[in-house]
Design a protein around this motif. Structure first.
Motif, short mmCIF file in Angstrom:
data_model
loop_
_atom_site.label_atom_id
_atom_site.label_comp_id
_atom_site.label_asym_id
_atom_site.label_seq_id
_atom_site.Cartn_x
_atom_site.Cartn_y
_atom_site.Cartn_z
N LEU A 158 0.84 -1.20 0.00
CA LEU A 158 0.00 0.00 0.00
C LEU A 158 0.87 1.25 0.00
CD1 LEU A 158 -2.57 -1.05 2.75
CD2 LEU A 158 -3.04 -0.86 0.30
N LYS A 159 0.22 2.37 -0.31
CA LYS A 159 0.94 3.65 -0.24
C LYS A 159 1.02 4.09 1.22
CE LYS A 159 -0.77 5.51 -4.58
NZ LYS A 159 -2.21 5.75 -4.65
N GLU A 160 2.02 4.94 1.52
CA GLU A 160 2.21 5.37 2.90
C GLU A 160 0.95 6.02 3.48
OE1 GLU A 160 6.47 6.88 3.81
OE2 GLU A 160 5.10 8.08 5.03
N GLU A 161 0.27 6.80 2.61
CA GLU A 161 -0.90 7.52 3.15
C GLU A 161 -2.11 6.61 3.37
OE1 GLU A 161 0.99 8.35 0.59
OE2 GLU A 161 -0.19 8.86 -1.18
N GLU A 162 -2.02 5.38 2.89
CA GLU A 162 -3.12 4.44 3.13
C GLU A 162 -2.93 3.68 4.45
OE1 GLU A 162 -4.65 2.87 -1.12
OE2 GLU A 162 -2.51 2.54 -0.77
N ILE A 163 -1.74 3.86 5.01
CA ILE A 163 -1.43 3.15 6.26
C ILE A 163 -1.55 4.13 7.42
CG2 ILE A 163 0.41 1.95 7.52
CD1 ILE A 163 1.49 1.22 4.63
N GLY A 164 -2.39 3.80 8.38
CA GLY A 164 -2.58 4.67 9.54
C GLY A 164 -1.80 4.14 10.74
N VAL A 165 -1.02 5.03 11.34
CA VAL A 165 -0.24 4.64 12.51
C VAL A 165 -0.76 5.43 13.71
CG1 VAL A 165 2.06 4.73 13.55
CG2 VAL A 165 1.80 4.04 11.17
N PHE A 166 -1.19 4.72 14.77
CA PHE A 166 -1.87 5.38 15.89
C PHE A 166 -1.17 5.09 17.21
CE2 PHE A 166 -4.81 4.23 12.53
CZ PHE A 166 -5.33 5.48 12.20
N PHE A 167 -0.80 6.16 17.88
CA PHE A 167 -0.10 6.04 19.16
C PHE A 167 -1.13 5.93 20.29
CE2 PHE A 167 2.16 8.24 22.78
CZ PHE A 167 3.06 7.21 23.02
N ILE A 168 -0.90 5.00 21.20
CA ILE A 168 -1.78 4.89 22.36
C ILE A 168 -1.08 5.59 23.51
CG2 ILE A 168 -2.94 3.29 23.93
CD1 ILE A 168 -3.05 1.45 21.35
N SER A 169 -1.59 6.77 23.84
CA SER A 169 -0.81 7.74 24.61
C SER A 169 -1.17 7.80 26.08
CB SER A 169 -1.01 9.13 24.00
OG SER A 169 -0.24 10.08 24.68
N PRO A 170 -0.13 7.90 26.93
CA PRO A 170 -0.39 8.11 28.36
C PRO A 170 -0.55 9.59 28.71
CG PRO A 170 1.95 7.80 28.01
CD PRO A 170 1.30 7.71 26.65
N CYS A 171 -0.31 10.49 27.75
CA CYS A 171 -0.28 11.90 28.14
C CYS A 171 -0.65 12.84 27.02
CB CYS A 171 1.11 12.27 28.66
SG CYS A 171 2.33 12.37 27.35
N ALA A 172 -0.90 14.09 27.42
CA ALA A 172 -1.27 15.15 26.49
C ALA A 172 -0.07 15.62 25.67
CB ALA A 172 -1.83 16.33 27.27
N ALA A 173 1.09 15.64 26.32
CA ALA A 173 2.27 16.21 25.66
C ALA A 173 2.62 15.44 24.39
CB ALA A 173 3.46 16.20 26.62
N LYS A 174 2.43 14.12 24.42
CA LYS A 174 2.73 13.31 23.24
C LYS A 174 1.76 13.65 22.11
CE LYS A 174 6.22 10.52 24.12
NZ LYS A 174 7.46 10.70 23.35
#
Lengths: 431, 138
Positions: A180-196
């Motif tokens: 797939l193209k890069e924009e078709e791949i979604g990368v999602f961070f599971i965050s402990p904080c607002a700063a991230k």
């Protein structure tokens, strides 16, 4: 464009008390018209106000899980601190449950942390960074340095955080794997904080973050618990002791293998030590890890579990894993060049009074003069965090002397006395 | 004439307040658009001068003067004075008493640090007290 940051106010819940204004390390909050108001440019997203607000009126804005729909292939990047949130779940159970939630793949940030640890060791060995090298993993601390300690910018470790490193690797590998193209791949961070969350939108050292969204650990917690009951546990864990250890304060410092390193948690403690570093008192130190939250990332405002309980869990988990010094080289991971910061970190001048020094000094004199007329109680009833801050606000034209209830009271008293005096006066025609 | 000046009192042996003047100076300077290095050096000079008054004198003052092109830090104290200024300027030479060294202060780096971080430095000392003047140019 106004500066985006994650910490925001829920106006309906805010009662206009002064708890948050007094805890904010950058004096970024004022109470005006009965509600707290965040000065966006000054906010470093440390989360102190979220923790201290008794009415839970401070929120960290994260992305909705809905945005996953916009991508054909979805990758979850769980922060190491996620592993400390669950009482009886193994890392593999947590990661398998994440897949069941709807992610096609998980890429552990803890795994990327090991790679960052390795690069950090190499950078420290090369010795061309100013000592002590200051960790850049906590975005709140990086922003604090930009605002309050600009002379220490050159000390910042100039490589991506584990979160951004994980995103770079995950996307690269997924493009190869799926076609797939890069924009078709979604990368999602599971965050402990607002700063991230903020640092994804306003990346430091990078032009653009590879991360497409950040989900709150709080929001995903229940879903993981639910799915974990039925999930088929797969062997997904790749991270070992050093990477998982990053969830606790001291984990990153440990990964540098340097004896002369210290770790400090809690934003106010970090400020104290940064002052000492700026004075040159800690020049024999090789590495400084500073984290805004007490306990480290497990103390983040978007975590669920009590940080002290989570800390112990992380410790036990980390100790049960092998201590691998070199991340595997057979996989196509990432080169140092790919994670090196490419953008210069600029100092932030949000505290500046005026760009013209004579004008700024004139204002400073006026602030000193005004400050002397205030009661010095730092009560916060005026909506500014201290008498000094009110003096500044008055001179900048965003507050008046009468905002001080003690000055107001004195004025009313003087007025009342005058009224009384006047009332007692008899016209000459009256006997 | 200075565009801005502020004076701080420093008490002898008041280690609890050590570093307060320099913290105050940092707060003042971050409101001006000065190069980070100027702020850092000024804070170091101020800190060392402050510590010298705390450790060696009977008490004194630190005066900060800001001009269009420089910061001047004047540390003035009453006290026994510096017997041999040349010796005191040597790195590691210290006359601090043992109990102060045990607290981690008095390593003999104060005056050398002021010298290293300022563009101009002058010391006048007699048996009644000492005046250290240091300037940092913008």
């Amino acid at each position: 464009m106004t500066y985006f940051h994650s910490v925001t106010l829920d106006k309906d819940r805010c009662r206009g008390c002064t708890n948050c204004i007094k805890r904010c390390p950058t004096e970024a909050i004022r109470v005006r018209e009965g509600k707290a108001r965040i000065i966006n440019e000054r906010c470093i997203d440390c989360g102190e106000c979220i923790r201290v607000c008794p009415y839970h009126a401070k929120l960290a804005v994260t992305d909705s899980l809905e945005i996953m729909k916009n991508f054909r292939y979805k990758i979850a990047l769980p922060a190491p601190s996620l592993y400390g949130q669950f009482k009886d779940l193994s890392i593999n159970q947590i990661l398998s449950a994440l897949l069941d939630i709807g992610f096609d793949e998980v890429f552990e940030v803890a795994y990327a942390a090991e790679i960052v640890s390795k690069f950090t060791r190499e950078a420290l060995q090369k010795g061309n960074l100013k000592r002590p090298v200051i960790s850049s993993a906590c975005p709140a601390v990086v922003r604090l340095i930009q605002i309050r300690f600009p002379s220490l910018i050159d000390h910042l470790l100039n490589i991506c955080s584990p979160m951004d490193t994980a995103a770079i690797i995950a996307k690269k590998q997924a493009v190869k794997k799926t076609g797939l193209k890069e924009e078709e791949i979604g990368v999602f961070f599971i965050s402990p904080c607002a700063a991230k969350v903020t640092s994804i939108r306003n990346p430091v050292g990078l032009e653009k973050s590879k991360i497409d969204g950040a989900f709150s650990m709080k929001e995903i917690y229940g879903k993981i618990l639910e799915k974990a009951k039925t999930t088929v546990v797969r062997d997904l864990r790749k991270a070992t002791m050093i990477g998982v250890g990053w969830a606790n304060s001291g984990g990153e410092a440990f990964g540098t293998f340097t004896e002369n390193s210290i770790y400090v948690d809690g934003i106010h403690n970090v400020i104290d030590v940064l002052e000492e570093i700026e004075l040159g008192k800690l020049s024999d130190l090789d590495f400084f890890e500073g984290l805004a939250c007490i306990g480290g990332c497990i103390g983040g405002p978007l975590t669920v579990e009590n940080p002290f309980v989570a800390k112990n869990r992380i410790r036990k988990l980390a100790e049960s894993l092998p201590k691998r010094e070199q991340p595997p080289v057979d996989e196509d991971l990432v080169s140092f060049e790919e994670v090196k910061w490419i953008k210069k970190i600029e100092k932030s001048e949000v505290m500046k009074l005026d760009k013209d020094i004579s004008k700024a000094l004139e204002m400073m004199k006026e602030i000193d003069r005004t400050h002397k007329t205030l009661p010095g109680l730092d009560c916060g009833s005026c909506g500014s965090p201290s008498c000094r801050a009110l003096a500044e606000d008055i001179v900048k034209g965003c507050a008046t002397e009468n905002d001080c209830i003690f000055i107001l009271k004195d004025k009313i008293k003087a007025l009342a006395e005058e009224l009384n005096d006047l009332a007692g006066k008899k016209p000459p025609v009256i006997k | 004439m200075a565009l801005y000046s502020k004076e701080f009192e420093v008490k002898a042996r008041d280690f609890d307040s050590a570093g307060e003047v320099s913290s105050n100076l940092r707060a003042i300077l971050k409101q001006l658009s000065l190069a980070p290095d100027i702020v850092r050096r000024s804070c170091i000079v101020c800190y060392e001068a402050e510590m010298n008054i705390i450790i060696h004198s009977y008490g004194g003052t630190i005066k900060i003067e800001i001009f269009e092109d420089r910061i001047r830090i004047i540390a003035e104290d009453t006290g026994p004075g510096i017997e041999d200024i040349e010796l005191a300027m040597k790195e590691g030479y210290s006359t601090a008493p043992e109990e102060i060294r045990e607290m981690g202060f008095g390593a003999g780096m104060g005056l050398p640090n002021i010298k290293a971080n300022s563009d101009f430095m002058d010391i006048k000392s007699s048996k009644d007290g000492t005046v250290v003047v240091a300037e940092i140019l913008f």
